[in-house]
Enzyme design. Structure first.
Site, mmCIF file in Angstrom:
data_model
loop_
_atom_site.group_PDB
_atom_site.id
_atom_site.type_symbol
_atom_site.label_atom_id
_atom_site.label_comp_id
_atom_site.label_asym_id
_atom_site.label_seq_id
_atom_site.Cartn_x
_atom_site.Cartn_y
_atom_site.Cartn_z
ATOM 1 N N CYS A 51 -20.460 25.255 -28.270
ATOM 2 C CA CYS A 51 -19.442 26.210 -27.822
ATOM 3 C C CYS A 51 -18.603 26.691 -29.003
ATOM 4 O O CYS A 51 -17.928 25.885 -29.650
ATOM 5 C CB CYS A 51 -18.540 25.578 -26.774
ATOM 6 S SG CYS A 51 -17.156 26.644 -26.305
ATOM 7 N N VAL A 65 -14.268 24.423 -21.740
ATOM 8 C CA VAL A 65 -13.896 23.710 -22.963
ATOM 9 C C VAL A 65 -13.435 24.764 -23.960
ATOM 10 O O VAL A 65 -13.797 25.941 -23.834
ATOM 11 C CB VAL A 65 -15.082 22.892 -23.539
ATOM 12 C CG1 VAL A 65 -15.455 21.778 -22.568
ATOM 13 C CG2 VAL A 65 -16.282 23.777 -23.853
ATOM 14 N N GLU A 76 -7.446 26.409 -23.544
ATOM 15 C CA GLU A 76 -7.532 27.707 -24.238
ATOM 16 C C GLU A 76 -7.571 27.437 -25.738
ATOM 17 O O GLU A 76 -6.587 26.957 -26.324
ATOM 18 C CB GLU A 76 -6.351 28.643 -23.925
ATOM 19 C CG GLU A 76 -6.266 29.078 -22.476
ATOM 20 C CD GLU A 76 -7.491 29.842 -22.013
ATOM 21 O OE1 GLU A 76 -8.087 30.608 -22.803
ATOM 22 O OE2 GLU A 76 -7.895 29.635 -20.850
ATOM 23 N N SER A 77 -8.695 27.787 -26.354
ATOM 24 C CA SER A 77 -8.929 27.371 -27.726
ATOM 25 C C SER A 77 -7.804 27.742 -28.688
ATOM 26 O O SER A 77 -7.369 26.920 -29.488
ATOM 27 C CB SER A 77 -10.257 27.932 -28.244
ATOM 28 O OG SER A 77 -10.275 29.338 -28.144
#
Lengths: 274, 344
Positions: free
Chosen positions: B135, B175, B188-189
Site C-alpha cells: 500500500c 490502512v 489517514e496517511s
C-alpha cells in the site's frame, strides 16, 4: 453580510453609502468591515492590486464562497489585521492567475509577496504565523483528531454543491440521503466526545472549517437533514451565538439571491446584495 | 528480540532500526503458525545483528554473550555460503540455534485476515502501524517511522479479506492506522505522518517556518491527482487505450517539475529530503512496475529527484522489487485474497 463587500467597476459608491449597509452591525465591527469594504470586486480587465502594506495580510476572496469563508472566520477569530479583495469568479482578472494558477479563492498574500492557497492550508498557516489565540490544539493527538473530523466532513461540500445544482428537486432525494448519512457521522463524533463543539467545550479550528456549509443549509431548504442529529443542531445554535460567526453571518435571502444568479451563470451573482 | 541498530540501515534488513520484534522466544513459532509451504525469503532477508536482551544492552544475542562480531548464525550463514536464510528449513535451523532475528516488520509478516484474533494492546515504548506491504499510503507512514527512528511494530492487514476487529481500529477499514500504547488511533496517511513528526523528537521532517510548511502542503495538494490516475492506469492495463491517462499523468508530473525548477533545489522541500518527498515517493516507485517510466522523460528535474530518492538510506531500506510489485498487481486485480501476501 459576508466579509468582504465589493463594489462593481462602474461608478464607486461613497464610503457613506457603503457604510449604510452595516447600520445593524456594532460599531467596533464596522471598523473592520470598512477594511473589507475597501476591497474592490476585481474582474477581467481590472488593474492588478499593488503590494500588500506592511502589518497587513491580504485575502483574495468571494463574498459567497464557503471555502473563503473559512479563512475570513479565522482572520476574525484571531483578530488579524487584513484586507479583502473580492474576485469575480465568473469573469476572473488575468492577473489573478499569478496569485493562484488554479484561479481559485481563497488566496493569502503577505506583505513580502508570499502566496498561500487552499483554504485549509491558509487557515493552518494563519494559526501558526499569528501566535495569539491558537485555534488548533497543541497536543499532536488532539490536532490529529481535528484533522480526522475534517476528513470525515469532506464529502459534504461536493454533496451540497450537487444539491444546489440539481434543478429538478425530485432527483435530490438520493443526494439528500447521502447528506443525511454524512451528517450522521458528524453527529456520532459529537455524541462520542460529549462536548458542544468538535474540538471540545470551546470553539476551535475544526468548527470554523466546517461551519460555512451549515450556514447554507437553511437557504438550500436542507434543514431537514439535521433533524435526526440533535447534538449537531445544538452545535449549529451555539455557532450562531459565537461573535466571530455572527459578525460574518449571511442571511437566507441574500444566499438565495446569490444562488439564483449563480445557477444562471450570471457574472452579477458575486455582487448580489450590494 | 531487538535490532541493535549496528548497521547504518543500508543493509536492507526487514527489521527497522531499533524496532522490537512483535514476539519473543518460543511463542514466535506459535504466532507464525504453520510455516508457509514454500518459505521464500525476501531478497533482503534478515540482519544477523540482533539481541535477545533489552534494547540498548551490550552484546549480541543471548546464545553467545560477549561475542563482539555478532550472532553465530551469521557465522553459520557464512559457512553455508548463504547470505540470508532462504528456506524455512534453513530458517528453522537458525531458530533452533536460537539465533535468528525473526523479523516481524512489514517486509515478511503475513497479513491478518477474517477470523484472525485481534492483536493485544501496544506495548509501552512502541507505536503500532496497521499496514499492507504494497500500500503506497501505508508506505508513507513506514518511511516516516524509519526516517525518525521511531520504535514501532507492523501488523499487516489482508485488505481483500479484512478482519472484523480491524473496523474498530478504523471504521473505514483502510490502512495505514497508527495505534499508541494508550490505545489512541490515528488514520489517514498524511495525518499519521504529521502526527509522528509532532509527537516524536529528533529530526523534524516538516519545516518550522509556517510559510515553508504551507508550501510543502501546497505541493502535496498539486500531487493529489497522481494516486487516482495511477490506480486508473493499473486497472485499465491491457483493456483499453491508456494514452489519455498517460497524457494526464504527464501533465501532473509537469506541475511537479515546475516546482523543482522554480525552487532550484534537488528535493521538494529544499536541498535535503523532507516530509513532502516521503509523502509523494511511494507512487514514483510504481512507475517502473507499471511501465510508465516514459512519463518522466520530459521532466529532467523530477528524474534526478527520483534518482536521489533511491539513494536515500531510508528509502532504500524499504525498497519495492519490480517483479514482486507486478505479482501483487496481478493478484490484486483478480481480487485474490493472496495478493497482500505475495512474495512471502
Amino acid at each position: 453580510m459576508a466579509g468582504g463587500d465589493a463594489v462593481t467597476s462602474t461608478p464607486c459608491r461613497s464610503q457613506e453609502e457603503e457604510c449604510s449597509f452595516f447600520l445593524s452591525l456594532e460599531v467596533k465591527d464596522r471598523l473592520s468591515q470598512k477594511m473589507d469594504l475597501e476591497g474592490q470586486l476585481r474582474k477581467m480587465g481590472s488593474a492588478p492590486p499593488g503590494p500588500v502594506p506592511e502589518g497587513l495580510i491580504r485575502v483574495y476572496s468571494m463574498r459567497f464562497c464557503p471555502y473563503a469563508k473559512r479563512t475570513l472566520l479565522v482572520l476574525r477569530a484571531k483578530g488579524i489585521r487584513h484586507e479583502v479583495i473580492n474576485i469575480n469568479l465568473k469573469n476572473k482578472p488575468e492577473w489573478f492567475f499569478k496569485k493562484n494558477p488554479s484561479g481559485l479563492v481563497p488566496v493569502l498574500e503577505t506583505s513580502q509577496g508570499q502566496l498561500i492557497c487552499e483554504s485549509a492550508i491558509t487557515c493552518e498557516y494563519l494559526d501558526e504565523a499569528y501566535p495569539e489565540k491558537k485555534l488548533l490544539p497543541g497536543d499532536p493527538y488532539e490536532k490529529a483528531c481535528q484533522k480526522m473530523v475534517l476528513e470525515s466532513f469532506s464529502k459534504v461540500p461536493p454533496l451540497i454543491l450537487r444539491i444546489l445544482r440539481t434543478q429538478n428537486k425530485e432527483d435530490c432525494s438520493g443526494l439528500k440521503e447521502e447528506l443525511h448519512k454524512e451528517i450522521t457521522k458528524l453527529e456520532e463524533v459529537l455524541t462520542d466526545k460529549k462536548t458542544t463543539f468538535f474540538g471540545g467545550n470551546s470553539l476551535s479550528m475544526i468548527d470554523y472549517l466546517i461551519w460555512p456549509w451549515f450556514e447554507r443549509l437553511e437557504a438550500l431548504e436542507l434543514n431537514e437533514c439535521v433533524d435526526h442529529a440533535p447534538t449537531l443542531k445544538l452545535w449549529m445554535a451555539a455557532m450562531k451565538k459565537d461573535p466571530t460567526v455572527s459578525s460574518l453571518l449571511t442571511d437566507v435571502k441574500t444566499f438565495q439571491g446569490f444562488f439564483n444568479l449563480y445557477l444562471q451563470n450570471s457574472p452579477e451573482a458575486y455582487d448580489y446584495g450590494l | 528480540m531487538y535490532c541493535k541498530g549496528a548497521c547504518s540501515g543500508n543493509i536492507g534488513c526487514d527489521l527497522p532500526p531499533g524496532a522490537q520484534a512483535a514476539v519473543v522466544g518460543s511463542s514466535f513459532l506459535e504466532r507464525v503458525g504453520n510455516p508457509p509451504a514454500r518459505w521464500v525469503g525476501s531478497p533482503r532477508g534478515f540482519c544477523a545483528q540482533v539481541s535477545f536482551q533489552r534494547p540498548g544492552s551490550a552484546g549480541p544475542c543471548a546464545h553467545s554473550p560477549g561475542r563482539a562480531d555478532g550472532c553465530p548464525s551469521l557465522a553459520l550463514l557464512r559457512k553455508t555460503g548463504e547470505a540470508r536464510p532462504t528456506s524455512w528449513l534453513n530458517f528453522k535451523l537458525h531458530w533452533e540455534l536460537g539465533l535468528c532475528c525473526a523479523t516481524m516488520s512489514g517486509g515478511t509478516v503475513r497479513s491478518l485476515g477474517k477470523g484472525s484474533a485481534p492483536p493485544g494492546p501496544v506495548p509501552e515504548g512502541l507505536i503500532r502501524v496497521y499496514s499492507m506491504r504494497f500500500c503506497p499510503y501505508a508506505k508513507r507512514t513506514l518511511l516516516v517511522l524509519r526516517a525518525k527512528g521511531i520504535r514501532h511494530e507492523v501488523i499487516n492487514i489482508n485488505l481483500k479479506n479484512k478482519p472484523e476487529w480491524f473496523f474498530k481500529k478504523n471504521p473505514l477499514g483502510l490502512v495505514p492506522v497508527l495505534e499508541t500504547s494508550l490505545g489512541q488511533l490515528i488514520y489517514e496517511s498524511a495525518i499519521t505522518c504529521e502526527y509522528l513528526d509532532e509527537a516524536y523528537p529528533g529530526k523534524k521532517l516538516l519545516p518550522g517556518d509556517p510559510y515553508e510548511k504551507a508550501c510543502q502542503k501546497m505541493v502535496f495538494e498539486s500531487f493529489s491527482k497522481v494516486p487516482s490516475l495511477m490506480v486508473s492506469f493499473l486497472r485499465k492495463q491491457n483493456k483499453e487505450d491508456c494514452s489519455g491517462l498517460k497524457e494526464e499523468l504527464h501533465k501532473e508530473f509537469s506541475k511537479l517539475e515546475e516546482v523543482l525548477t522554480n525552487k532550484k533545489t534537488t528535493f521538494f522541500g529544499g536541498s535535503s529530503l523532507s516530509m513532502i518527498d516521503y509523502l509523494i515517493w511511494p507512487w514514483f516507485e510504481w512507475l517502473e512496475a507499471l511501465e510508465l517510466n516514459e512519463c518522466v522523460d520530459h521532466t529532467p528535474n523530477l528524474k534526478l529527484w527520483m534518482a536521489s530518492m533511491k539513494n536515500d538510506p531510508i528509502v532504500s531500506s524499504l525498497p519495492t522489487d519490480v517483479k514482486t510489485l507486478q505479482g501483487f498487481f496481478n493478484l490484486y486485480l483478480q481480487n485474490s485474497p493472496e495478493a497482500c501476501d505475495y512474495g512471502l
